[in-house]
Design a protein around this motif. Structure first.
Motif, mmCIF file in Angstrom:
data_model
loop_
_atom_site.group_PDB
_atom_site.id
_atom_site.type_symbol
_atom_site.label_atom_id
_atom_site.label_comp_id
_atom_site.label_asym_id
_atom_site.label_seq_id
_atom_site.Cartn_x
_atom_site.Cartn_y
_atom_site.Cartn_z
ATOM 1 N N VAL A 95 -9.114 -7.141 8.505
ATOM 2 C CA VAL A 95 -10.217 -6.326 7.987
ATOM 3 C C VAL A 95 -10.254 -4.988 8.717
ATOM 4 C CG1 VAL A 95 -12.721 -6.164 7.761
ATOM 5 C CG2 VAL A 95 -11.559 -8.334 7.289
ATOM 6 N N ALA A 96 -10.053 -5.026 10.035
ATOM 7 C CA ALA A 96 -10.054 -3.793 10.809
ATOM 8 C C ALA A 96 -8.865 -2.915 10.441
ATOM 9 C CB ALA A 96 -10.039 -4.119 12.296
ATOM 10 N N LEU A 97 -7.724 -3.545 10.180
ATOM 11 C CA LEU A 97 -6.552 -2.773 9.772
ATOM 12 C C LEU A 97 -6.801 -2.069 8.448
ATOM 13 C CD1 LEU A 97 -3.420 -4.947 10.637
ATOM 14 C CD2 LEU A 97 -3.877 -2.605 11.350
ATOM 15 N N GLU A 98 -7.405 -2.795 7.517
ATOM 16 C CA GLU A 98 -7.702 -2.175 6.231
ATOM 17 C C GLU A 98 -8.690 -1.034 6.410
ATOM 18 O OE1 GLU A 98 -9.198 -3.494 1.767
ATOM 19 O OE2 GLU A 98 -7.953 -4.809 3.000
ATOM 20 N N ALA A 99 -9.650 -1.219 7.300
ATOM 21 C CA ALA A 99 -10.610 -0.149 7.575
ATOM 22 C C ALA A 99 -9.909 1.069 8.176
ATOM 23 C CB ALA A 99 -11.703 -0.651 8.515
ATOM 24 N N ARG A 135 -6.924 7.522 5.304
ATOM 25 C CA ARG A 135 -6.799 8.098 3.968
ATOM 26 C C ARG A 135 -7.947 9.051 3.679
ATOM 27 N NH1 ARG A 135 -3.659 9.098 -0.745
ATOM 28 N NH2 ARG A 135 -5.132 9.304 -2.463
ATOM 29 N N GLN A 136 -9.144 8.688 4.082
ATOM 30 C CA GLN A 136 -10.290 9.560 3.856
ATOM 31 C C GLN A 136 -10.181 10.852 4.667
ATOM 32 O OE1 GLN A 136 -13.435 6.801 4.801
ATOM 33 N NE2 GLN A 136 -13.755 6.243 2.646
ATOM 34 N N PRO A 147 -6.849 12.910 2.363
ATOM 35 C CA PRO A 147 -6.870 12.363 0.998
ATOM 36 C C PRO A 147 -5.576 12.532 0.220
ATOM 37 C CG PRO A 147 -8.856 13.647 1.470
ATOM 38 C CD PRO A 147 -7.908 13.911 2.582
ATOM 39 N N ALA A 148 -4.707 13.456 0.626
ATOM 40 C CA ALA A 148 -3.468 13.679 -0.126
ATOM 41 C C ALA A 148 -2.303 12.835 0.374
ATOM 42 C CB ALA A 148 -3.089 15.170 -0.075
ATOM 43 N N TRP A 149 -2.495 12.064 1.443
ATOM 44 C CA TRP A 149 -1.403 11.259 1.999
ATOM 45 C C TRP A 149 -1.268 9.940 1.250
ATOM 46 C CZ3 TRP A 149 -1.401 11.482 8.090
ATOM 47 C CH2 TRP A 149 -1.331 12.832 8.486
ATOM 48 N N GLY A 150 -0.022 9.547 0.997
ATOM 49 C CA GLY A 150 0.250 8.271 0.347
ATOM 50 C C GLY A 150 0.602 7.179 1.345
ATOM 51 N N GLY A 151 1.061 6.032 0.819
ATOM 52 C CA GLY A 151 1.303 4.862 1.657
ATOM 53 C C GLY A 151 2.326 5.085 2.750
ATOM 54 N N ILE A 180 -3.863 -1.345 -0.834
ATOM 55 C CA ILE A 180 -5.200 -1.201 -0.244
ATOM 56 C C ILE A 180 -5.903 0.015 -0.836
ATOM 57 C CG2 ILE A 180 -6.443 -0.664 1.892
ATOM 58 C CD1 ILE A 180 -4.309 -2.296 3.393
ATOM 59 N N LEU A 181 -5.174 1.132 -0.941
ATOM 60 C CA LEU A 181 -5.774 2.354 -1.484
ATOM 61 C C LEU A 181 -6.213 2.150 -2.933
ATOM 62 C CD1 LEU A 181 -3.295 5.052 -0.085
ATOM 63 C CD2 LEU A 181 -5.463 4.289 0.898
ATOM 64 N N GLN A 182 -5.375 1.445 -3.698
ATOM 65 C CA GLN A 182 -5.738 1.202 -5.096
ATOM 66 C C GLN A 182 -6.958 0.286 -5.195
ATOM 67 O OE1 GLN A 182 -2.030 -0.276 -6.631
ATOM 68 N NE2 GLN A 182 -1.212 1.767 -7.067
ATOM 69 N N ARG A 183 -7.012 -0.745 -4.368
ATOM 70 C CA ARG A 183 -8.161 -1.661 -4.397
ATOM 71 C C ARG A 183 -9.445 -0.941 -4.004
ATOM 72 N NH1 ARG A 183 -4.651 -5.089 -1.674
ATOM 73 N NH2 ARG A 183 -5.815 -4.829 0.278
ATOM 74 N N GLN A 184 -9.311 0.006 -3.070
ATOM 75 C CA GLN A 184 -10.485 0.736 -2.607
ATOM 76 C C GLN A 184 -10.839 1.908 -3.517
ATOM 77 O OE1 GLN A 184 -12.454 -0.007 -0.053
ATOM 78 N NE2 GLN A 184 -11.265 -1.798 0.598
ATOM 79 N N GLY A 185 -10.067 2.100 -4.586
ATOM 80 C CA GLY A 185 -10.345 3.186 -5.518
ATOM 81 C C GLY A 185 -10.006 4.552 -4.959
#
Length: 378
Positions: free
Chosen positions: A71-75, A81-82, A85-89, A113-118
């Motif tokens: 969960v922390a890794l996803e955060a 990313r925030q 915003p222009a950086w990809g995976g 992860i980015l796609q799931r988070q919109g």
């Protein structure tokens, strides 16, 4: 000796990334950054002993803790990313690794992860495709220079001037200019030359202040570049891909800095440019560099900016003439048009393999030809 910058940590980071490159002239590098060798060696020791945390005047908390949960890794992925915003995976994956994060997810997992988070449209990945890249074999062989289109400020306009090293993609100049005048560009380039040394050649498009419809396409600015020892080339008309790396840099600048932003004045704009430039050179993984950062492939040029400029001298066998006020020279009773940008300067005439034709040299650079067999126009 103090660091000459509003953001000393980012400047120290740039200095140290360049200082660890093989074969660097450490004394010249210190001089370019306006610090003593004693100061330079002090920060180099701290950087080698402590890493990035050694850049600060005071200790800072670590950027990660061992044993992160998924969960922390996803955060962490979402937060990075925030911030970018222009950086990809792939870029996010590499940057998390560079920050020392353990068990970084694969780039494809990060994209999920980015796609799931919109945070990224599902169709975005389909826009990217591989293409063949061409680059110089070493840093400072070629610098690309251009203005990005102007944008309005609360007070006036900003004309971003950009200079990029072709080999490393290292950004040498990102300057918020009030205009596109030659003196403005010369001022920005002088600062870059003092810090990074001289490139062998610079390429630019055919527009003002470095382009001209005349033949040869010399301007006051390009004559100054030749004078300090930098060869000049121009992109083919209607072929912006010649400046492809700098054009790509402009798109990145627009996506990561300019889009949706509002700037009060040039000082506000330059502060944002400086902050992002440090990230671009020192932190942002670059796809064309196998996700390395540009600073890891760049080192300053050993060719130092000449101050003061030496006198112009030619070989004993050269035919030397001074260019007159209208850009012409006189030889063998004839008048030949050279370039008004060279007025007042001495040039050398050297025979070619064709009888009657001579090449015109300014300093060490050929700038045109004259043909004694063709009557000149007075």
């Amino acid at each position: 000796m103090p660091w000459n910058a509003s953001s000393p940590v980012s400047v120290r980071h740039e200095f140290l990334m360049l200082a660890i490159q093989e074969g660097v002239n450490f004394r010249g590098l210190c001089q370019g950054f306006g610090i003593s060798r004693k100061t330079g060696y002090k920060w180099l020791r701290r950087f080698r002993a402590e890493g990035a945390t050694g850049l600060w005047d005071h200790s800072r908390r670590p950027q990660h803790t061992p044993g992160r949960t998924s969960v922390a890794l996803e955060a962490a992925v979402v937060a990075l990313r925030q911030a970018h915003p222009a950086w990809g995976g792939r870029k996010l994956h590499r940057r998390l690794q560079d920050q020392g994060v353990r068990a970084v997810p694969a780039p494809s997992t990060i994209t999920g992860i980015l796609q799931r988070q919109g945070l990224i449209p599902a169709a975005e990945a389909r826009k990217h495709h591989a293409w063949q890249r061409f680059e110089q074999e070493a840093p400072n062989r070629l610098w690309q220079m251009d203005f990005k289109g102007w944008f309005a400020l609360d007070q006036g306009r900003c004309y971003p001037l950009t200079v990029l090293d072709d080999h490393s993609r290292f950004n040498l100049v990102l300057h918020a200019c009030p205009d596109e005048q030659g003196q403005t560009v010369q001022h920005a380039l002088t600062a870059a030359f003092r810090r990074y040394g001289l490139p062998e050649r610079m390429t630019m498009d055919n527009g003002a202040p470095w382009g001209s419809r005349a033949t040869p396409p010399l301007t006051t600015l390009t004559v100054w570049l030749l004078r300090v020892g930098v060869a000049v080339s121009h992109s083919r008309p209607a072929h912006p891909q010649t400046q492809g790396k700098d054009e790509r840099f402009h798109r990145t600048l627009a996506a990561e800095v300019l889009r949706g932003q509002h700037f009060r004045d040039l000082a506000h704009c330059q502060a944002q440019f400086d902050r992002w430039r440090a990230c671009y050179n020192l932190e942002r993984p670059h796809d064309a560099l196998a996700l390395a950062v540009p600073a890891s492939r760049y080192h300053p040029s050993p060719r130092l900016f000449p101050e003061p400029l030496p006198p112009i001298e030619y070989a004993p066998g050269d035919i030397v003439r001074r260019v007159q006020s209208k850009g012409e020279l006189h030889y063998h009773g004839q008048v030949f048009r050279v370039s008004q940008a060279l007025r007042g300067y001495p040039v050398a005439l050297r025979p070619t393999t064709t009888d009657g034709r001579l090449t015109v040299y300014f300093c060490h650079h050929p700038v045109g030809e004259i043909d004694l067999r063709v009557p000149s126009e007075h």
